[in-house]
Design a protein around this motif. Structure first.
Motif, PDB file in Angstrom:
ATOM      1  N   THR A 282      32.483  14.637  14.001  1.00  0.00           N
ATOM      2  CA  THR A 282      32.234  13.966  15.279  1.00  0.00           C
ATOM      3  C   THR A 282      32.422  14.958  16.417  1.00  0.00           C
ATOM      4  O   THR A 282      33.215  15.883  16.312  1.00  0.00           O
TER       5      THR A 282
ATOM      6  N   THR B 189      18.512   9.710  21.537  1.00  0.00           N
ATOM      7  CA  THR B 189      19.025   9.100  20.308  1.00  0.00           C
ATOM      8  C   THR B 189      19.444  10.171  19.302  1.00  0.00           C
ATOM      9  O   THR B 189      19.075  11.338  19.419  1.00  0.00           O
ATOM     10  N   ARG B 190      20.221   9.721  18.323  1.00  0.00           N
ATOM     11  CA  ARG B 190      20.807  10.582  17.304  1.00  0.00           C
ATOM     12  C   ARG B 190      19.775  11.468  16.594  1.00  0.00           C
ATOM     13  O   ARG B 190      19.992  12.663  16.377  1.00  0.00           O
TER      14      ARG B 190
ATOM     15  N   ALA C 186      25.681   6.910  19.163  1.00  0.00           N
ATOM     16  CA  ALA C 186      25.586   7.478  17.809  1.00  0.00           C
ATOM     17  C   ALA C 186      25.308   8.982  17.815  1.00  0.00           C
ATOM     18  O   ALA C 186      25.482   9.654  16.791  1.00  0.00           O
ATOM     19  N   VAL C 187      24.914   9.526  18.987  1.00  0.00           N
ATOM     20  CA  VAL C 187      24.695  10.977  19.112  1.00  0.00           C
ATOM     21  C   VAL C 187      25.988  11.737  18.785  1.00  0.00           C
ATOM     22  O   VAL C 187      25.958  12.865  18.290  1.00  0.00           O
TER      23      VAL C 187
ATOM     24  N   GLU D 192      27.774  11.503  16.364  1.00  0.00           N
ATOM     25  CA  GLU D 192      27.838  11.813  14.927  1.00  0.00           C
ATOM     26  C   GLU D 192      27.151  13.131  14.577  1.00  0.00           C
ATOM     27  O   GLU D 192      27.429  13.705  13.530  1.00  0.00           O
TER      28      GLU D 192
END
Ligand SMILES: Nc1nc(=O)c2c([nH]1)NC[C@@H]1CN(c3ccc(C(=O)N[C@@H](CCC(=O)O)C(=O)O)cc3)C=[N+]21
Length: 283
Positions: A2, A216-217, A245-246, A248
């Motif tokens: 993370t 976005t991711r 969620a980016v 991650e």
């Protein structure tokens, strides 16, 4: 994995300590910096920003001069306040909170370039283009300073900036491509055909589009640094441009709030103290 948090709030606390030392040295010379603000209308977010700036000055021992005008204020009335702040020697520097709903170019142009702590006067933007020293726009230098404090390299890096607005995207492109930053910079905007393709190649992504969840991711290169400048509001809460969620996949990510916002205020205070030092030296 993370992402490491690019903690703008914590960096601002460090910068406040550095600034307090500089304010103390100015006090020995009998100089107290003074911040002026001009706010037009009663947008709650704008009010909060201006209020926060005055809390920052109080914490630093800097004087402040607050001019809040009603939404009905005319161009001439706002210009009269600008003239007053220009003429007041106790005001080191000041800003007109945007947006005002008035002729912004006329207002920006009316601020004395030497009191323009936002770095948005045409003369100061021109100096930025020409590579001359002058006050620099607070949010863009806040982004660069945040990366510097976390040792995220810009030299030779591929940087994608999303947004071409006056206060963030446009000046960021100018700053990042200076020899001192040396980043290869791509400025994306609403006319960009394939945003994802550009973002995917970036070592650093700075999004100032004001579109919640735009980044976005799947668009982010693993390990990239991602700075979220978006301050949209959804159901009364701040919504950034970057999908959570980016975290991650990114190597570094700003929280929002708590990332670029506090850095903007940090750079405003730093610009003000620098101007006060310059004014003190030239007395
Ligand atoms: N002439 C002018 N100069 C500006 O610098 C300027 C402006 N106009 N107009 C509006 C934008 C916006 N802006 C922010 C500053 C601080 C935070 C900030 O500190 N936000 C906090 C908390 C926000 C919250 O919780 O509501 C954070 O991100 O942690 C946000 C946004 C300066 N601006």
């Amino acid at each position: 994995m993370t992402a490491t948090v690019l903690d703008g709030k914590a960096v601002f606390a460090t910068i406040k300590d550095e600034l307090r030392a500089r304010v103390a040295r100015l006090a020995e010379q009998g100089v107290v910096p003074g911040l002026g603000t001009v706010l037009v209308g009663d947008d709650p977010a704008s009010k909060w920003y201006v209020g926060a700036k005055h809390r920052d000055t109080a914490e630093l021992g800097i004087n402040s001069f607050r001019h809040d005008l009603p939404a009905s204020a005319t161009q001439a009335e706002v210009e009269a306040v600008i003239d007053q702040l220009n003429a007041d020697p106790a005001v080191t520097g000041f800003l007109v909170q945007q947006p005002t709903g008035l002729d912004e170019f006329a207002l920006l142009s009316r601020v004395l370039p030497t009191k323009d702590i936002d770095g948005l006067h045409p003369m100061n933007l021109g100096k930025l283009v020409l590579g001359e020293d002058g006050p620099l726009p607070c949010t863009p230098i806040g982004c660069i300073e945040l990366l510097r404090r976390y040792d995220v390299p810009l030299d030779g890096a591929e940087v994608v900036v999303v947004g071409r607005g006056l206060t963030v995207g446009r000046p960021l492109g100018l700053l990042l491509t200076r020899r001192s930053e040396n980043a290869t910079t791509t400025l994306c905007h609403t006319g960009t055909r394939d945003l994802a393709a550009h973002v995917r190649g970036a070592d650093v992504v700075i999004s100032a589009a004001g579109r919640p969840g735009l980044i976005t991711r799947d668009m982010v290169k693993p390990g990239a640094a991602v700075l979220d400048v978006g301050v949209s509001r959804v159901d009364g809460k701040i919504a950034g441009d970057v999908d959570p969620a980016v975290a991650e996949v990114a190597g570094y990510l700003t929280p929002n709030p708590g990332g670029v916002g506090p850095m903007t205020r940090a750079m405003l205070m730093a610009n003000l103290v620098t101007l006060a030092e310059q004014q003190a030296a030239s007395r």
